[in-house]
Design a protein around this motif. Sequence first.
Motif, PDB file in Angstrom:
ATOM      1  N   ASP A 126       6.317   4.728   8.681  1.00  0.00           N
ATOM      2  CA  ASP A 126       6.929   3.414   8.431  1.00  0.00           C
ATOM      3  C   ASP A 126       5.946   2.487   7.724  1.00  0.00           C
ATOM      4  OD1 ASP A 126       9.268   4.168   9.556  1.00  0.00           O
ATOM      5  OD2 ASP A 126       8.791   3.369  11.554  1.00  0.00           O
ATOM      6  N   LEU A 127       4.672   2.600   8.134  1.00  0.00           N
ATOM      7  CA  LEU A 127       3.652   1.749   7.510  1.00  0.00           C
ATOM      8  C   LEU A 127       3.423   2.202   6.060  1.00  0.00           C
ATOM      9  CD1 LEU A 127       1.662  -0.539   7.726  1.00  0.00           C
ATOM     10  CD2 LEU A 127       0.001   1.017   8.772  1.00  0.00           C
ATOM     11  N   ILE A 128       3.398   3.514   5.865  1.00  0.00           N
ATOM     12  CA  ILE A 128       3.222   4.038   4.494  1.00  0.00           C
ATOM     13  C   ILE A 128       4.371   3.525   3.617  1.00  0.00           C
ATOM     14  CG2 ILE A 128       3.241   6.155   3.081  1.00  0.00           C
ATOM     15  CD1 ILE A 128       1.656   7.485   5.351  1.00  0.00           C
ATOM     16  N   MET A 129       5.576   3.478   4.199  1.00  0.00           N
ATOM     17  CA  MET A 129       6.723   2.986   3.414  1.00  0.00           C
ATOM     18  C   MET A 129       6.517   1.497   3.069  1.00  0.00           C
ATOM     19  SD  MET A 129      10.707   3.467   4.266  1.00  0.00           S
ATOM     20  CE  MET A 129      10.827   2.105   5.388  1.00  0.00           C
ATOM     21  N   MET A 130       5.975   0.723   4.006  1.00  0.00           N
ATOM     22  CA  MET A 130       5.725  -0.704   3.708  1.00  0.00           C
ATOM     23  C   MET A 130       4.717  -0.849   2.567  1.00  0.00           C
ATOM     24  SD  MET A 130       5.510  -2.330   7.530  1.00  0.00           S
ATOM     25  CE  MET A 130       4.765  -3.883   7.022  1.00  0.00           C
ATOM     26  N   HIS A 131       3.641  -0.038   2.648  1.00  0.00           N
ATOM     27  CA  HIS A 131       2.629  -0.089   1.579  1.00  0.00           C
ATOM     28  C   HIS A 131       3.265   0.294   0.233  1.00  0.00           C
ATOM     29  CE1 HIS A 131      -0.450  -0.751   4.491  1.00  0.00           C
ATOM     30  NE2 HIS A 131      -0.585   0.487   4.907  1.00  0.00           N
ATOM     31  N   ARG A 132       4.075   1.351   0.275  1.00  0.00           N
ATOM     32  CA  ARG A 132       4.692   1.825  -0.978  1.00  0.00           C
ATOM     33  C   ARG A 132       5.654   0.781  -1.538  1.00  0.00           C
ATOM     34  NH1 ARG A 132       7.481   6.670  -1.710  1.00  0.00           N
ATOM     35  NH2 ARG A 132       6.280   7.224  -3.542  1.00  0.00           N
ATOM     36  N   ASN A 133       6.379   0.117  -0.645  1.00  0.00           N
ATOM     37  CA  ASN A 133       7.297  -0.930  -1.121  1.00  0.00           C
ATOM     38  C   ASN A 133       6.524  -2.064  -1.785  1.00  0.00           C
ATOM     39  OD1 ASN A 133       9.512   0.425  -0.244  1.00  0.00           O
ATOM     40  ND2 ASN A 133       9.709  -0.689   1.683  1.00  0.00           N
ATOM     41  N   LEU A 134       5.373  -2.385  -1.210  1.00  0.00           N
ATOM     42  CA  LEU A 134       4.547  -3.445  -1.806  1.00  0.00           C
ATOM     43  C   LEU A 134       4.094  -3.031  -3.215  1.00  0.00           C
ATOM     44  CD1 LEU A 134       2.757  -6.010  -1.795  1.00  0.00           C
ATOM     45  CD2 LEU A 134       1.020  -4.680  -0.555  1.00  0.00           C
ATOM     46  N   VAL A 135       3.570  -1.796  -3.310  1.00  0.00           N
ATOM     47  CA  VAL A 135       3.056  -1.359  -4.618  1.00  0.00           C
ATOM     48  C   VAL A 135       4.206  -1.245  -5.628  1.00  0.00           C
ATOM     49  CG1 VAL A 135       1.822   0.450  -5.868  1.00  0.00           C
ATOM     50  CG2 VAL A 135       1.092  -0.183  -3.570  1.00  0.00           C
ATOM     51  N   ARG A 136       5.340  -0.722  -5.178  1.00  0.00           N
ATOM     52  CA  ARG A 136       6.481  -0.593  -6.088  1.00  0.00           C
ATOM     53  C   ARG A 136       6.928  -1.979  -6.579  1.00  0.00           C
ATOM     54  NH1 ARG A 136       9.737   1.398  -2.864  1.00  0.00           N
ATOM     55  NH2 ARG A 136       9.681   3.629  -3.276  1.00  0.00           N
ATOM     56  N   GLY A 137       7.007  -2.916  -5.635  1.00  0.00           N
ATOM     57  CA  GLY A 137       7.442  -4.278  -5.995  1.00  0.00           C
ATOM     58  C   GLY A 137       6.463  -4.924  -6.967  1.00  0.00           C
ATOM     59  N   PHE A 138       5.165  -4.694  -6.726  1.00  0.00           N
ATOM     60  CA  PHE A 138       4.152  -5.238  -7.634  1.00  0.00           C
ATOM     61  C   PHE A 138       4.300  -4.614  -9.021  1.00  0.00           C
ATOM     62  CE2 PHE A 138       0.011  -3.988  -9.513  1.00  0.00           C
ATOM     63  CZ  PHE A 138      -0.351  -5.220 -10.034  1.00  0.00           C
ATOM     64  N   LEU A 139       4.398  -3.276  -9.063  1.00  0.00           N
ATOM     65  CA  LEU A 139       4.474  -2.596 -10.369  1.00  0.00           C
ATOM     66  C   LEU A 139       5.730  -3.008 -11.126  1.00  0.00           C
ATOM     67  CD1 LEU A 139       3.280   0.985  -9.346  1.00  0.00           C
ATOM     68  CD2 LEU A 139       1.987  -0.702 -10.673  1.00  0.00           C
ATOM     69  N   ASN A 156       7.347  -5.833 -10.956  1.00  0.00           N
ATOM     70  CA  ASN A 156       7.179  -7.181 -11.495  1.00  0.00           C
ATOM     71  C   ASN A 156       6.177  -7.176 -12.641  1.00  0.00           C
ATOM     72  OD1 ASN A 156       8.218  -9.815  -9.739  1.00  0.00           O
ATOM     73  ND2 ASN A 156       8.448  -7.835  -8.752  1.00  0.00           N
ATOM     74  N   ALA A 157       5.025  -6.516 -12.399  1.00  0.00           N
ATOM     75  CA  ALA A 157       3.967  -6.518 -13.411  1.00  0.00           C
ATOM     76  C   ALA A 157       4.447  -5.883 -14.704  1.00  0.00           C
ATOM     77  CB  ALA A 157       2.733  -5.791 -12.871  1.00  0.00           C
ATOM     78  N   SER A 158       5.327  -4.867 -14.593  1.00  0.00           N
ATOM     79  CA  SER A 158       5.740  -4.161 -15.812  1.00  0.00           C
ATOM     80  C   SER A 158       6.493  -5.095 -16.758  1.00  0.00           C
ATOM     81  CB  SER A 158       6.587  -2.934 -15.472  1.00  0.00           C
ATOM     82  OG  SER A 158       7.809  -3.338 -14.912  1.00  0.00           O
ATOM     83  N   SER A 159       7.137  -6.134 -16.209  1.00  0.00           N
ATOM     84  CA  SER A 159       7.822  -7.023 -17.166  1.00  0.00           C
ATOM     85  C   SER A 159       6.960  -8.236 -17.511  1.00  0.00           C
ATOM     86  CB  SER A 159       9.203  -7.432 -16.651  1.00  0.00           C
ATOM     87  OG  SER A 159       9.094  -7.943 -15.371  1.00  0.00           O
ATOM     88  N   MET A 160       5.697  -8.227 -17.085  1.00  0.00           N
ATOM     89  CA  MET A 160       4.799  -9.334 -17.432  1.00  0.00           C
ATOM     90  C   MET A 160       3.691  -8.880 -18.385  1.00  0.00           C
ATOM     91  SD  MET A 160       4.555 -10.674 -13.530  1.00  0.00           S
ATOM     92  CE  MET A 160       3.332 -11.939 -13.772  1.00  0.00           C
ATOM     93  N   LEU A 161       3.827  -7.657 -18.909  1.00  0.00           N
ATOM     94  CA  LEU A 161       2.772  -7.073 -19.758  1.00  0.00           C
ATOM     95  C   LEU A 161       3.070  -7.279 -21.228  1.00  0.00           C
ATOM     96  CD1 LEU A 161       1.927  -3.413 -18.668  1.00  0.00           C
ATOM     97  CD2 LEU A 161       0.468  -5.434 -18.464  1.00  0.00           C
ATOM     98  N   TRP A 162       2.023  -7.507 -22.002  1.00  0.00           N
ATOM     99  CA  TRP A 162       2.166  -7.328 -23.445  1.00  0.00           C
ATOM    100  C   TRP A 162       2.491  -5.859 -23.699  1.00  0.00           C
ATOM    101  CZ3 TRP A 162       2.550 -11.158 -26.763  1.00  0.00           C
ATOM    102  CH2 TRP A 162       1.970 -12.383 -26.441  1.00  0.00           C
ATOM    103  N   HIS A 163       3.048  -5.582 -24.868  1.00  0.00           N
ATOM    104  CA  HIS A 163       3.488  -4.198 -25.074  1.00  0.00           C
ATOM    105  C   HIS A 163       2.333  -3.207 -25.033  1.00  0.00           C
ATOM    106  CE1 HIS A 163       2.355  -3.851 -29.351  1.00  0.00           C
ATOM    107  NE2 HIS A 163       2.500  -5.144 -29.314  1.00  0.00           N
TER     108      HIS A 163
END
Length: 294
Positions: A81-94, A96-103
């Motif tokens: 369950d904790l691994i899933m929380m960590h993964r959700n955090l990283v997925r959510g970050f990635l 968001n970040a993917s649409s904030m990048l220059w090409h």
Amino acid sequence: MAFGSATNIVATSLDSYDELIKKYKNAYANLAVLKNLGANVLHGVDATQMKILPDLRWKKFHRIIYNFPHAGFHGKEDNPDLIMMHRNLVRGFLMNASSMLWHDGEIHVNHKITAPFDSWRIEDLASECSLLFMGQDDFRIQDYPGYENKRGSGSRSDEPFPLGECKTFKFKLCHAAEKFLNVPVNIGEHLVSIHRQPRLSPFIFENGLTLQNECRRIFGGYLNHVEETFGSTSYDVHRSVVEALRLGFEMYMGSAQWRPLSGYIGILEELRNLSILRSERLRQMLLRLDQQHK
Ligand SMILES: C[S@@+](CC[C@H](N)C(=O)[O-])C[C@H]1O[C@@H](n2cnc3c(N)ncnc32)[C@H](O)[C@@H]1O
């Protein structure tokens, strides 16, 4: 400090300013250094929601870095369950970040690679977010003078956690089209080279995505601010539009393994509808202004 200036840096924390000062003995001094060097320092930023914040919404970055993402100390690190929380955090970050990048921008995540941290499988999370894994470099703390890794939550927030074997995982936007056939297509009067999948599957949007959401996700930045999205003011707008269509197509194709061209055409139609709505709103705004000045 190595650059001598931080005017092109945005530094964020999930904690508020007051929480940072309470939790970390060096926070006050570190924040003062960042601000003196001209950094834009933002607090209360949830990395899984950051792209919609007014301060970040229209910004694009060359590098987006998250050192040691961790969703908090809630028991043993091998708890699924904790691994899933960590993964959700990283997925959510990635995501968001993917649409904030220059090409041509890159996302860097520093992460431990020993068990159970290897089971986060952050390369897989990145590919869910249309990001391409560029590779990993050894992370050596001595390469970052002044950096002290912190637990970041719990009663020992200000203490370091054991680093062990760590890597810097590097990702960039998936220029998925390289995998596809190169097909010249007419956009307006202009022949541009876009790419097509060798086989077309039926018109489907995966994971319950709607046409409107996909259109906003792919073209949101462009719709609201062409130059901020594509940077250089030496670009003429027309070129920016063609570039937007090309990048949009790559994002669309990169979002899943099999995406049909008919889906992209649907997105373009939605884009056109949005443009018409936007022009109409602008027209009404101008009419109102005109009446106020009469
Ligand atoms: C292990 S600490 C690493 C702290 C620091 N980056 C470092 O390298 O020492 C994990 C960090 O993730 C942050 N964090 C957890 N959930 C977050 C979220 N949703 N958005 C932004 N940061 C988050 C915590 O506040 C904490 O600072």
